[in-house]
Motif scaffolding. Structure first.
Motif, PDB file in Angstrom:
ATOM      1  N   GLU A 298       0.857  -1.184   0.000  1.00 40.00           N
ATOM      2  CA  GLU A 298       0.000   0.000   0.000  1.00 40.00           C
ATOM      3  C   GLU A 298       0.894   1.234   0.000  1.00 40.00           C
ATOM      4  N   HIS A 374      -9.617  -8.176   6.956  1.00 40.07           N
ATOM      5  CA  HIS A 374     -10.864  -7.423   6.811  1.00 40.07           C
ATOM      6  C   HIS A 374     -11.607  -7.275   8.136  1.00 40.07           C
ATOM      7  N   ASP A 378      -7.371  -2.060  10.391  1.00 37.91           N
ATOM      8  CA  ASP A 378      -8.164  -0.883  10.041  1.00 37.91           C
ATOM      9  C   ASP A 378      -7.973  -0.504   8.572  1.00 37.91           C
ATOM     10  N   ILE A 379      -8.680  -1.196   7.671  1.00 37.97           N
ATOM     11  CA  ILE A 379      -8.643  -0.808   6.256  1.00 37.97           C
ATOM     12  C   ILE A 379     -10.059  -0.431   5.834  1.00 37.97           C
ATOM     13  N   GLU A 380     -10.153   0.220   4.691  1.00 40.30           N
ATOM     14  CA  GLU A 380     -11.484   0.576   4.172  1.00 40.30           C
ATOM     15  C   GLU A 380     -12.305  -0.705   4.012  1.00 40.30           C
ATOM     16  N   HIS A 382     -14.765  -3.465   2.579  1.00 42.23           N
ATOM     17  CA  HIS A 382     -15.041  -3.960   1.214  1.00 42.23           C
ATOM     18  C   HIS A 382     -13.863  -3.780   0.255  1.00 42.23           C
ATOM     19  N   THR A 383     -12.696  -3.332   0.760  1.00 41.50           N
ATOM     20  CA  THR A 383     -11.541  -3.232  -0.137  1.00 41.50           C
ATOM     21  C   THR A 383     -11.114  -4.646  -0.530  1.00 41.50           C
TER      22      THR A 383
END
Ligand SMILES: Cc1cc2nc3c(=O)[nH]c(=O)nc-3n(C[C@H](O)[C@H](O)[C@H](O)COP(=O)(O)OP(=O)(O)OC[C@H]3O[C@@H](n4cnc5c(N)ncnc54)[C@H](O)[C@@H]3O)c2cc1C
Length: 454
Positions: A298, A374, A378-380, A382-383
């Motif tokens: 990322e 998921h 802490d990721i967006e 539905h990424t």
């Protein structure tokens, strides 16, 4: 099925010339296995003795667990401190923990002597706990550390935890109550259920690249005393009273001492011509465990971190946890990203089942890691994550979860620095220094790492 493709191996120099053993030779010290344990053993032996050292590797330098790990540099044991104190006594457990903490200085010494400039970030890392049972084991460990005169670890407990107001008085001063938000922030999670955080110094390093660079330095610094032979599997070690003969590929090495840095014992036979049998008794004492990891890239926006998540309230220090690291990673020359790598799923091979590092990466391990990321990190939402790397490596676990470092009691011509037990970078380096002291003829005090008399 995806391939076993490790980010650490990718960064190695694949044009490096390899030598294979092409004649019978003799030497003072033969090190079998060119991972972090073998390389550290060679480094300290060459530095602190005048011995000639030959290193034999069945495949390629740092392509074992050292090239397929999470690369977290940490000074703890997977086995809990309280349990070590119960088995070995508080004094020896405290000394052992201090010695692994001291290995931070040893890794710095290697880094500085070899003039390295490869990335090695250090920071405070964390472990997220989800049950009172887990918290209590850390409170108990901290209490014992205080009694044993060594530093306790920072333990932050959520003010909202049901047990927060009822923690027994004996643990006073060994933890701090903090708002729940702070717990989640340190763990970089929105997942409910984390009740506490244990924090201590961690680092991230490509331990394979580290080995490659240290070996380069050793070859340049000790051209007459050090050689590495790759693609040279050892089949048999025959121990005599004054020396050993090592069957390596199609040649033999006559050697005054042999150090096994093979992670486990699976692929070679040890014959003790000078006393009691070693091989048959020892062969299954180090058990294999395969660890699986996935990694994705990322943008390089966040700072490095290393966090372990005990997501299941029943999880102990030794099993059922996920570990995540984030670090800058040069994917291609000049293209810098953050690499997020996560491990957790593991597989215990059956008795006699061979591990092959060329085996593919099982889909279910990848799915488990993806679901963890998921759910917890802490990721967006539905990424969809595109994994640049999926890899696995073999770890050797001793029966009591403690590394073996030192001479074989049945015949001290043979020494060990092996048994990764989940966390192996700093323990391997500590082991390398201890072995060098044995080889220098120094008197080395008793420790929990001593090879037991059987
Ligand atoms: C998925 C995973 C994650 C991990 N994460 C971490 C972590 O974050 N932090 C940490 O501290 N530790 C971690 N570890 C453990 C750590 O990587 C190991 O403890 C360490 O790399 C072991 O180093 P080693 O030199 O003992 O073994 P290895 O690197 O496995 O080296 C042993 C070498 O011996 C060679 N060999 C074996 N038999 C023979 C033979 N008969 N003849 C010649 N050569 C032979 C092998 O080919 C191999 O190259 C992890 C391990 C795995 C698999």
């Amino acid at each position: 099925m995806k391939k076993n493709s490790s980010p650490w191996i990718r960064q190695l120099n694949h044009e490096r010339p390899l030598s294979r053993l092409s004649s019978d030779i003799s030497t003072d010290v033969t090190i079998i296995g060119a991972g972090i344990a073998g390389v550290s053993t060679a480094f300290f032996t060459l530095k602190h003795t005048d011995k000639k050292v030959v290193m034999l590797e069945r495949f390629k330098l740092a392509h074992g667990a050292t090239g397929h790990n999470a690369g977290q540099v940490v000074s703890y044991f997977e086995r809990g401190f309280a349990s070590l104190a119960r088995e070995f006594g508080l004094r020896q457990a405290a000394d052992a923990e201090s010695s692994i903490v001291h290995a931070w200085e040893l890794i710095d010494e290697m880094y500085t002597d070899a003039g390295l400039d490869i990335p090695f970030s250090r920071f405070t890392g964390h472990g997220g706990l989800t049950s009172f049972q887990q918290v209590k084991s850390h409170l108990e460990a901290n209490k014992l550390r205080r009694e044993g005169g060594i530093a306790s670890r920072d333990l932050l407990i959520s003010e909202s935890a049901a047990f927060a107001k009822a923690i027994p008085e004996e643990y006073a001063g060994l933890y701090t109550l903090v708002p729940q938000g702070q717990i989640n922030e340190l763990l970089e999670t929105k997942m409910p259920g984390f009740l506490a955080v244990i924090s201590f110094q961690k680092g991230v390093l490509n331990s394979a690249l580290f080995c490659q660079e240290v070996v380069l330095y050793l070859l340049q610094t000790y051209p007459d005393r050090f050689s590495l032979y790759e693609h040279t599997p050892v089949h048999k070690v025959i121990l005599h009273k004054e020396h050993a003969v090592v069957d390596a590929d199609t040649h033999v090495v006559d050697t005054a001492k042999v150090v096994l840095c093979t992670n486990g014992f699976e692929s070679l036979h040890i014959i003790n011509e000078a006393g009691l049998e070693i091989d048959a008794k020892y062969h299954h004492l180090v058990k294999g465990k395969v660890g699986y990891m996935s990694g994705y890239l990322e943008d390089l926006t966040k700072s490095p971190t290393a966090i372990s998540y005990y997501t299941e309230p029943s999880a102990s220090m030794e099993n059922d946890y996920f570990y995540l690291t984030r670090r800058p990673y040069e994917y291609e020359k000049g293209r810098h990203h953050n690499l997020i790598s996560v491990g957790g799923p593991a597989y215990d091979p059956e008795e006699g089942e061979a591990y092959n590092f060329e085996d593919g990466f099982p889909d279910n391990a990848g799915a488990e890691i993806d679901a963890f990321i998921h759910r917890v990190y802490d990721i967006e939402p539905h990424t969809s994550i595109e994994y640049a790397f999926t890899w696995h490596g073999l770890m050797g676990y001793t029966r009591n979860g403690v590394r073996l470092i030192g001479p074989e009691p049945q015949n001290p011509i043979l020494l060990y620095n092996l048994g990764c037990n989940g966390v192996g970078i700093l323990p391997s380096i500590h082991g390398g220094r201890i072995i060098s002291r044995h080889l220098a003829g120094e008197k080395v005090g008793k420790s929990i790492f001593d090879v037991p008399v059987r």
